[in-house]
Design an enzyme around this catalytic site. Sequence first.
Site, PDB file in Angstrom:
ATOM      1  N   ASP A  43      -0.489   3.438   6.262  1.00  0.00           N
ATOM      2  CA  ASP A  43      -0.930   4.126   5.049  1.00  0.00           C
ATOM      3  C   ASP A  43      -0.896   5.639   5.255  1.00  0.00           C
ATOM      4  OD1 ASP A  43      -2.373   4.252   2.377  1.00  0.00           O
ATOM      5  OD2 ASP A  43      -3.886   5.155   3.674  1.00  0.00           O
ATOM      6  N   GLU A 115       2.966  -1.252   4.173  1.00  0.00           N
ATOM      7  CA  GLU A 115       2.304  -0.189   4.935  1.00  0.00           C
ATOM      8  C   GLU A 115       2.201  -0.562   6.410  1.00  0.00           C
ATOM      9  OE1 GLU A 115      -0.559   1.972   1.647  1.00  0.00           O
ATOM     10  OE2 GLU A 115      -1.344   0.240   2.728  1.00  0.00           O
TER      11      GLU A 115
END
Length: 233
Positions: A43, A115
């Site tokens: 992320d 992610e």
Amino acid sequence: MNHLNKLMERLGHQFNNLELLKIALTHCSSGADNNERLEFLGDSVLGFIIASELYQRRPQAREGDLSRMRASMVNGDELAQMSTKLGINEYLQLGVGEQKSGGKRRRSILADALEAIVGAIYIDAGLETCRRCVLNWYGERVDDLSKLSPKKDAKSLLQEWLQARRLPLPTYEVKITGEAHAQTFTVNCYVKGLPHKTEGVNTTRRRAEQIAAKRFLELLDDGKGDGITERDQ
């Protein structure tokens, strides 16, 4: 032939440590080593890569505009669509219950897996390789960054509307239901002194808040809710 070779070809990276990719594809419902830590890392790495590209391609943009443009590039819907396009859903490792409930189509699971893969590539090969892969996934959207328009999300627009009229800021009450791996967020939005109260329901808290804020805006007299998105920011 390793069954992950086709996926690695789509991703544009051949893993030196294949175990990293396997973990990135493993959801917490499976009961094994899962992708949550890689997702946490990915992320941040993904956000940095997109932020860096925006900074270079939009030299005149202000900080707030850059933040909104980055959010539009890395929101849950965008990542889930990209995950499906890359075929990541075909390789996800889920628990039996999550599998039966359609987990391979669940937006949050798809976005989280992407992610996690970003995090895995970063660990396996470093930032520059990771950057090359990510920008290749985005394709023409990267070239469009110089033309991207910074649209404001519903929560920001609602806050600005209230501040312009010296009204209190909105309150968002959150109720969470469901198992840890399949939670549903119900958000009620209201403003002290105004008669309206709206609800947003989604699998992520932030998107549920955006839905509630958009619906609240649509109840206001000047129709500020028209044409805005419920972007997950």
